[in-house]
Design a protein around this motif. Structure first.
Motif, PDB file in Angstrom:
ATOM      1  N   ARG A 498     -21.302 -20.300   9.220  1.00 38.41           N
ATOM      2  CA  ARG A 498     -21.502 -19.514  10.430  1.00 38.41           C
ATOM      3  C   ARG A 498     -20.211 -18.762  10.703  1.00 38.41           C
ATOM      4  O   ARG A 498     -19.124 -19.302  10.519  1.00 38.41           O
ATOM      5  CB  ARG A 498     -21.900 -20.405  11.600  1.00 38.41           C
ATOM      6  N   SER A 502     -18.742 -18.183  16.426  1.00 41.46           N
ATOM      7  CA  SER A 502     -20.061 -17.657  16.740  1.00 41.46           C
ATOM      8  C   SER A 502     -20.542 -18.231  18.058  1.00 41.46           C
ATOM      9  O   SER A 502     -20.319 -19.382  18.379  1.00 41.46           O
ATOM     10  CB  SER A 502     -21.048 -18.016  15.629  1.00 41.46           C
ATOM     11  N   TYR A 507     -27.333 -20.689  15.149  1.00 39.46           N
ATOM     12  CA  TYR A 507     -27.219 -19.639  14.147  1.00 39.46           C
ATOM     13  C   TYR A 507     -26.442 -20.103  12.916  1.00 39.46           C
ATOM     14  O   TYR A 507     -25.411 -20.766  13.028  1.00 39.46           O
ATOM     15  CB  TYR A 507     -26.521 -18.421  14.739  1.00 39.46           C
ATOM     16  N   ILE A 539     -30.403 -15.208   6.579  1.00 34.47           N
ATOM     17  CA  ILE A 539     -29.735 -15.031   7.861  1.00 34.47           C
ATOM     18  C   ILE A 539     -30.630 -15.618   8.936  1.00 34.47           C
ATOM     19  O   ILE A 539     -31.779 -15.204   9.101  1.00 34.47           O
ATOM     20  CB  ILE A 539     -29.454 -13.545   8.133  1.00 34.47           C
ATOM     21  N   ASP A 542     -32.305 -15.378  15.748  1.00 31.62           N
ATOM     22  CA  ASP A 542     -31.605 -14.383  16.553  1.00 31.62           C
ATOM     23  C   ASP A 542     -30.672 -15.000  17.590  1.00 31.62           C
ATOM     24  O   ASP A 542     -29.944 -14.281  18.262  1.00 31.62           O
ATOM     25  CB  ASP A 542     -32.619 -13.490  17.278  1.00 31.62           C
ATOM     26  N   ILE A 545     -26.780 -14.332  17.226  1.00 31.49           N
ATOM     27  CA  ILE A 545     -26.460 -13.654  15.975  1.00 31.49           C
ATOM     28  C   ILE A 545     -25.542 -12.463  16.253  1.00 31.49           C
ATOM     29  O   ILE A 545     -25.766 -11.678  17.170  1.00 31.49           O
ATOM     30  CB  ILE A 545     -27.757 -13.196  15.261  1.00 31.49           C
ATOM     31  N   TYR A 549     -24.632  -8.733  11.650  1.00 35.05           N
ATOM     32  CA  TYR A 549     -25.608  -9.523  10.910  1.00 35.05           C
ATOM     33  C   TYR A 549     -27.025  -9.125  11.324  1.00 35.05           C
ATOM     34  O   TYR A 549     -27.951  -9.069  10.494  1.00 35.05           O
ATOM     35  CB  TYR A 549     -25.379 -11.019  11.152  1.00 35.05           C
ATOM     36  N   PHE A 550     -27.189  -8.851  12.625  1.00 34.90           N
ATOM     37  CA  PHE A 550     -28.506  -8.418  13.104  1.00 34.90           C
ATOM     38  C   PHE A 550     -28.901  -7.100  12.455  1.00 34.90           C
ATOM     39  O   PHE A 550     -30.046  -6.910  12.016  1.00 34.90           O
ATOM     40  CB  PHE A 550     -28.481  -8.295  14.627  1.00 34.90           C
TER      41      PHE A 550
END
Length: 760
Positions: A498, A502, A507, A539, A542, A545, A549-550
């Motif tokens: 991760r 984060s 996630y 991945i 949501d 995130i 990455y999104f």
């Protein structure tokens, strides 16, 4: 009626002696009886007798029987009595050791001491022998003396128990270790005493002696220190330097030791010339090129020794295994000059008849033989033999390796090579945990075997549960996949990670994959690695995130499959991997994905140089560059980013915090990385020549950039500080404290950082 024929004067504890009380005429034995046996098998007694039923019995045979029985060491007393035509053996067995115990033992490991005693004949179930007990006492005392425990006493108590057994107890009074209180060097004029005593490992007690133990006297250490003094003077022109006396004085209470070394320096000599004499095989230029002694310079014994060795090795490379090179000096004391003549005699040329291997109870012969560059039935080549030994040592399977050259009787032009190895455990089962300022508490477990079933193959399973990077890896390596030495490695793995800091607890990035790599040797020191793999990156949800990455997930999907090709090369000439002082390390790797959902090129280059200089100082330099590119119409995958900051990168900045910061606050690294490090290693006062614990000053610079940004030196972050490096029992530990020199207000600063397991 029985008639005593012979007896042993066993109470003296000497060799068996027979005393015929009543000589008999020879007769034919009708039977043999044994009386008094409790534990010993009768077959042991009958097997030692020089006569059997039906044989002629004589006094000479009786005496031989007694000597044979006492030689077994099982019996305290033996006598032979005659009852008619029957020989009756009356036996008194020695007591058997029922137990061995220790009282007051702290300095030595109990299990190791028990094993040592058992190897000497003192252990449970073995016959009791007072002489062995006394020798064991003396040996234990000698071991205490080797550890500077001069007041140690050992008292043995032997307690009889049931069934003719005894319990042996060693009671130790260890006392305190004697400490060195002073080291003096008398007679030195050219160098001050502090300079000379700093060359020695033995030293008076100081604040670090609890770790280095350099204040404990040892004759072996003192001999090594005297040799260091001698080499110091001989390398500075003092050709006639001599150590005239060495005095070691112990205080009456056996707690303090004073060492006084008396030296005679002589005068300093300058080399006027070097002459080569003898048979140089017509290769005078080659030999002259090896001479490191320079006229006009002070005499240096190291240069002479290195030249002699280089000559011997060169002769050996031409098959002259027994070449002799003798340095002869002509001293002009009046003018303080010396002329050196190297008298060379190559002697006969020989070939290797056979290579014999011993000591490898587990490792197969072929695992050792395939590392040999010297072949049987070929000319002897010392360079190939040296290289062969180095390759065997690099396997890591053996504690010790020696190669001896032996002449073949009756064949003066042939030799045999005897390779002797001492195996060590090559498997490991590790269960543990680690703590770092970045990952906090992490659990690790692994099962590894570097030499599975003695085949030379590697097999391992690893588990890591750190906060930012978790993994389960299965690996196997066959170092000789082909007969030419091409290696093959197989990896199966499942990794999750991760982005550091984060915001989403749920996630993560999950990457299952597999890879195969081949190592192709291009030279004895260079190997190029080629590989191919397949991996799928998922991945996660949501929740929390990062935006980048999104975006990547939005454009290319949550799952990305890649088939990366890998190419790598490395060369390592460092004198020590964990605590280097000299040498160089070079590494280049490339990962190239041309198929699948992900198209990218990821390269990494690293160079390290270690430079020793003045006294015990050394400088370490490290440079690393990482570059990533998206190929075709695809962006560089964000989950392949480089990271910077923290130990192993730019210290003082929080771990992995350099580079691109996502709007969510996550540190996601970048596609480009530059990392520069410099460390000045300082000797710790009182540490002697120990390098496992070192203090260093450091200066770091570096940063991480995203793919679309240029690498700008003006944006480099930099820091300076001081650190402590310790090769601990659980791995290399590094602790650093510093302050930033170049930084931005938004940077995350962490002045104190530590980690177990990182090297630079």
């Amino acid at each position: 009626m029985r008639r005593p024929i012979a007896a042993l004067c066993a109470g003296l504890g000497l060799l068996a002696a027979t005393f015929p009380a009543l000589a008999v005429e020879p007769f034919v034995l009708q039977d043999i009886r044994i009386e008094g046996l409790q534990r010993t098998d009768p077959g042991t007694v009958f097997g030692a007798l020089p006569f059997r039923v039906g044989d002629s019995y004589t006094d000479e045979k009786a005496a031989a029987a007694l000597r044979a029985l006492f030689a077994t060491g099982l019996f305290k007393d033996v006598r032979i009595e005659i009852d008619g035509r029957v020989a009756v053996l009356v036996i008194e067995e020695r007591p058997v050791v029922e137990s061995v115990s220790f009282a007051g033992l702290h300095e030595f490991d109990k299990e190791q001491l028990l094993k040592s005693l058992k190897d000497s004949g003192i252990g449970e179930g073995q016959p009791f022998d007072r002489a062995l007990i006394e020798r064991a006492e003396q040996e234990i005392k000698r071991q205490y003396l080797a550890r500077s425990l001069y007041g140690a006493e050992v008292v043995t108590t032997v307690t009889p128990t049931q069934r003719n057994r005894v319990a042996v107890t060693f009671t130790m009074s260890e006392g305190e270790s004697a400490r060195i209180r002073g080291v003096r060097i008398v007679g030195a004029r050219a160098f001050d005493e502090d300079t000379l005593t700093n060359l020695m490992d033995l030293a008076p007690s100081n604040w670090l002696s609890w770790y280095t133990k350099n204040d404990r006297y040892s004759r072996a250490k003192l001999n090594g220190d005297l040799e260091s003094l001698r080499n110091w003077y001989l390398d500075r022109g003092y050709l006639e330097f001599a150590i005239e006396s060495t005095q070691v004085t112990i205080s009456p209470d056996k707690q303090d030791i004073a060492i006084t070394v008396t030296v005679r320096e002589g005068q300093r000599y300058t080399v006027t010339g070097v002459t080569l004499a003898g048979d140089l095989l017509g290769k005078d230029t080659d030999f002259e090129r090896l001479v490191t002694v320079r006229p006009g310079q002070p005499y240096r014994a190291t240069d002479v020794t290195e030249t002699v060795k280089a000559f011997t090795d060169l002769y050996g490379s031409y098959g002259h295994a027994f070449a002799r090179v003798e340095p002869r000096t002509e001293i002009d004391r009046e003018n303080a000059r010396v002329a050196i003549t190297l008298q060379a005699d190559p002697q006969r040329r020989v070939s290797v008849r056979r290579i014999d291997i011993s000591g490898n109870a587990r490792t197969r012969n072929e695992v050792i033989r395939r590392e040999f560059r010297q072949l049987e039935s070929s000319w002897y080549d010392s360079q190939r033999i040296k290289l062969s030994k180095e390759r065997i040592d690099r396997l890591g399977y053996f504690k010790d390796t020696s190669v001896d050259t032996n002449e073949v009787p009756g064949a003066p032009d042939q030799v045999d090579l005897d390779v002797s190895v001492s195996e060590k455990p090559t498997g490991s089962l590790m269960l543990g945990m680690s703590f770092s300022s970045a990952d906090k508490l992490a659990f690790t477990a692994s099962v590894k075997q570097d030499n599975v079933f003695g085949s030379g193959n590697y097999l391992g399973v690893e588990l890591n549960t750190s906060k930012t990077a978790r993994s389960l890896v299965f690996s196997t390596v066959d170092p000789y996949f082909t007969i030419d030495g091409v290696s093959r490695a197989l990896d199966l793995y499942y990794r999750t990670s991760r982005p550091y800091n984060s915001l989403g607890d749920q996630y993560q990035i999950a990457t299952p994959g597999a890879a195969v790599r081949f190592g192709i040797p291009f030279s004895e020191y260079d190997t190029v690695y080629l590989g191919v793999g397949v991996e799928q990156t998922h991945i996660g949800s949501d929740a929390g995130i990062p935006n980048q990455y999104f975006d990547y997930r939005f454009h290319y999907g949550a799952r990305s499959t890649a088939f990366p090709l890998t190419l790598g090369w490395s060369r390592d000439s460092r004198d020590n991997v964990l605590a280097p002082n000299a040498g160089r390390y070079l590494r280049a790797n490339a990962e190239w994905s041309l198929a699948g959902d992900v198209r990218y090129l990821r390269t990494n280059f690293q160079a390290q140089q270690y430079i020793p200089f003045w006294q015990k100082f050394s400088l370490g330099l490290n440079a690393e560059v990482g570059l990533g590119y998206g190929l075709g119409s695809r962006d560089y995958p964000v989950f392949k980013n480089f990271y910077g900051g923290g130990l192993g990168s730019v210290r003082v900045f929080e771990q992995n915090s350099l580079g691109v910061i996502d709007p969510t606050g996550a540190y996601i690294g970048g596609a480009k990385k530059v990392n520069l490090n410099a460390e000045l290693y300082l000797p710790i006062p009182g540490s002697g020549n120990d390098r496992s614990l070192r203090v260093f000053l450091f200066g770091d610079a570096g940063n991480v950039w995203k793919a679309s940004d240029p690498i700008e030196l003006s944006s480099l972050r930099a820091s300076v500080g001081v650190g402590l490096s310790w090769v601990s029992p659980v791995g290399p530990l590094r602790l650093s404290w510093g302050r930033p020199v170049r930084y931005e207000p938004t940077d995350r600063i962490q002045r104190v950082q530590f980690q177990i397991g990182t090297v630079f």
